[in-house]
Enzyme design. Structure first.
Site, PDB file in Angstrom:
ATOM      1  N   ALA B  35       4.766 -28.424  47.758  1.00 55.42           N
ATOM      2  CA  ALA B  35       3.639 -28.781  48.629  1.00 55.42           C
ATOM      3  C   ALA B  35       3.414 -27.706  49.688  1.00 55.42           C
ATOM      4  O   ALA B  35       2.342 -27.632  50.272  1.00 55.42           O
ATOM      5  CB  ALA B  35       3.905 -30.118  49.303  1.00 55.42           C
ATOM      6  N   LYS B 207      -9.942 -48.505  32.872  1.00 52.69           N
ATOM      7  CA  LYS B 207      -9.567 -47.086  32.800  1.00 52.69           C
ATOM      8  C   LYS B 207     -10.671 -46.268  32.124  1.00 52.69           C
ATOM      9  O   LYS B 207     -10.957 -45.142  32.520  1.00 52.69           O
ATOM     10  CB  LYS B 207      -8.246 -46.940  32.052  1.00 52.69           C
ATOM     11  CG  LYS B 207      -7.064 -47.560  32.810  1.00 52.69           C
ATOM     12  CD  LYS B 207      -5.857 -47.715  31.902  1.00 52.69           C
ATOM     13  CE  LYS B 207      -4.660 -48.292  32.629  1.00 52.69           C
ATOM     14  NZ  LYS B 207      -3.580 -48.662  31.681  1.00 52.69           N
TER      15      LYS B 207
END
Lengths: 436, 436
Positions: B35, B207
């Site tokens: 990150a 979905k």
């Protein structure tokens, strides 16, 4: 959307370069919408401007002068789509130094000079994107370096050479010897006129080196791990493997075993009905295991003009949109010191498929089993069919196929040295590992 | 790497929330490296702080007070991992309005309120990441919205509900009726105690709505397209399909046909040995066709604690690294006007599997074939086995299975109205499409 266009150059208008140009020329609105800015193809560097490419480019785009791209300060991104190491390496350095970001599909270049080129790009604050260098249209670079970022990848097992997979599929499906399947692949354009790098495992190994860098932070050399192609495979071994419940695939493997990195590219037995076994024809497939996600699979066209162009243009869009600038500096292409050593070849452990040609006479199986046993190799199953024909019965040989339980390459090599002294065995010996 | 940590809150410590917390707590170094900054899990909002979760969190992290997260200006990103529509929608709005970026796995929420929530996030300059909302650990959101950016997706055909796929696999593999396979799935934790949304096709349809938004820029409503689950399937139909060379899968399909969007979720015949047919057990798989790349496949665990956490944490890393800020505003979740209309149900065209229960008497097949023919439906193959037993021979029924050539749902419905008037046919009729 900013209306200021981004100027782009393509260096190398071979198959992939022409495909990328086609997408840019035919889909300007789509690309602009997704990149956030219009894209202008300003130069396309070729060896011969007169050659027909089946694509209409604006006047003045085609040029034979690479230096025009380097000197043009408007060009922000170069799609380096030439093959081979030189002048690919020198071109990449020149482009980086003149302030251009790079998108490339050249796996050989990244395998050999990736370390140098990535370091130079980082020093210069530039980026190199290379989704198209591995597995064509399958977005595996992005998957490994971004989508699975929560994971330590623990295993890669992949079909990375579509030509080899096509040939293997035809051999099994059509009952063809290797030479015939290769000729068919060549006539259909799945294999090059000189197919050496595809069929001897080099192409798959280069791609594995790139994936291994990203997934494990280890820069392995091509010479550091075993590499074997499909060019010496015999149809009979594919058939025996089938009898045992396996398909033979040219598998590229890199995985963590007890803190070391096992790596190899070789024909490997894969159990029927598993995802990798079901990949037929000129396709690629990658099975990735991550320590958080478990196993995931990716497959699709691993080469070809438009699939590869799909990845090149995706990289171009990422570079324009600014994502590559965030991703590239943090790619774990190497870590210092490398977090894992490559496992010595002889330590590699698996079950193995062995085939011997043995004289059809008493006690041969007992001799072989004895030597294997003394080398800590136990036998899981045996195939020995009755010999056909009856000519020259004294010296006729029959194939003897043995599937071992798990053992190491070291044990096998030691046994093979002893076996080679047996009068009752004649070359070749065949040895293939079995995928877990 | 900046040493300034990013503070993060998890809202909802159910299965997925606990999994995400586990990755953050157990792999701080890995997450920080990828990150670019350390991640601090500052709050974890739960209903009951005393409940055992098998995970050790620093003191003071667990709280029942959602408002603590909203009020804490240090928290930059919230992982919204509660299920259901309410208060999920209200929480998301509050979090966005208090300046937090969102990562979520809540597909129902995005299916129902995605339009509102995405628009609000964009107004506020915030982001919503939702890789985990579709297909668990498979990075399909990233693939559709970023990796295949050079393409117009032209077809999605997917197994998006692992519970249904597990049940179908067990029915075929073990010769079990639906009820028994469901009970097994429940005992293994692959199906919830109330499995309704999984087995009736709702989960897969939610979905599909999300994927369709991304791939086609169309916000379809759940009510706009046919949706059918596996809960009414009979084992005999799976067997007849097998005889014909097909496996039955709960397939979610969205594809461009003549400028319209064909969409449906229903049990569908998929030809043996194709990639989707080979997906066995509680897995998901997606076949995507793009107009540049061709067909690519993705598969893996579509649910479960750690696979889903893998996607949640990847989104968190992307959000911290700044990639989501570049990607989210440009997601083509809707375009105005919508570029494609949803195709009317009756226009949907394919080959079809039909089963009728017919009286075992003369001329029945002729009557049926006549009605089908008059409705422009031609028969490709028929299975009618000899009736077993001999009791009550006058009124005994036998199954008649018909595979049609390509026709439309409209033609079939018209034929079915006529067929329902035949005395020689008794319910139920079974109708399933065949995947191309």
């Amino acid at each position: 959307m900013s209306e200021q266009p981004v100027s782009v150059a393509i260096v190398g208008m071979g198959t992939v370069g022409t495909g990328a140009a086609r997408v840019l020329v035919e889909q300007p609105e789509r690309i602009a919408r997704r990149a956030g800015r219009p894209v202008r193809l300003k130069h396309a560097v070729v060896r011969d401007v007169k050659k027909s490419r089946g694509i209409e480019l604006p006047a003045g785009v085609l040029t034979t002068d690479f230096a025009r791209v380097v000197r043009d300060p408007e060009v922000q991104i170069a799609l380096l789509l030439v093959g081979g190491l030189h002048p690919g390496r020198e071109m990449t350095l020149e482009l980086l130094e003149s302030g251009k970001d790079i998108v490339t599909a050249n796996k050989a270049l990244l395998c050999e000079f990736g370390g140098e080129l990535f370091a130079r790009a980082r020093e210069l604050g530039r980026t190199i994107a290379f989704e198209a260098a591995v597995a064509g249209g399958i977005p595996i670079i992005n998957t490994v370096s971004q989508c699975l970022a929560a994971n330590q990848i623990t295993s890669i097992a992949a079909i990375l050479n579509g030509t080899s997979n096509y040939i293997l599929t035809q051999m099994i499906g059509e009952n063809w010897p290797y030479r015939q399947a290769l000729a068919q692949a060549q006539s259909l354009g799945y294999a090059e006129e000189d197919p050496t790098l595809d069929i001897d495992g080099t192409d798959a190994a280069q791609k594995l080196v790139i994936l291994t860098q990203l997934a494990f932070g280890v820069k392995a050399q091509l010479t550091e791990f075993p590499r074997k192609g499909i060019d010496t495979l015999e149809l009979s071994d594919l058939k025996y493997a089938g009898e045992l419940g396996y398909t033979v695939k040219l598998l590229a493997v890199a995985r963590l075993i007890a803190g070391q990195l096992e790596m190899h590219v070789q024909p490997t037995l894969v159990r029927h009905h598993t995802p990798l076994a079901e990949i037929r024809g000129p396709f690629n497939a990658i099975a990735l295991v991550g320590d958080v996600v478990g196993e995931t699979w990716y497959s699709g066209p691993g080469a070809g003009q438009m699939p590869t162009a799909s990845s090149v243009v995706a990289d171009l869009i990422d570079t324009i949109a600014g994502r590559t600038r965030l991703t590239f500096p943090r790619l774990e292409v190497w870590r210092d010191p490398p977090p894992y050593a490559v496992q010595p070849r002889e330590k590699t452990s698996s079950r193995f498929y062995l085939r011997f040609n043995v004289l059809d006479q008493p006690h041969v199986l007992a001799d072989i089993a004895d030597i294997l046993g003394r080398n800590h190799i136990s036998i899981a199953s045996v195939i020995q069919h009755e010999a056909a024909g009856s000519d020259n019965a004294d010296r006729r040989t029959v194939p003897l196929v043995i599937m071992t339980h798990r053992t190491t390459v070291g044990n096998l090599e030691s046994a093979e040295r002893e076996l080679s002294r047996l009068q009752s065995i004649t070359p070749p010996h065949v040895r293939m590992p079995v995928a877990d």
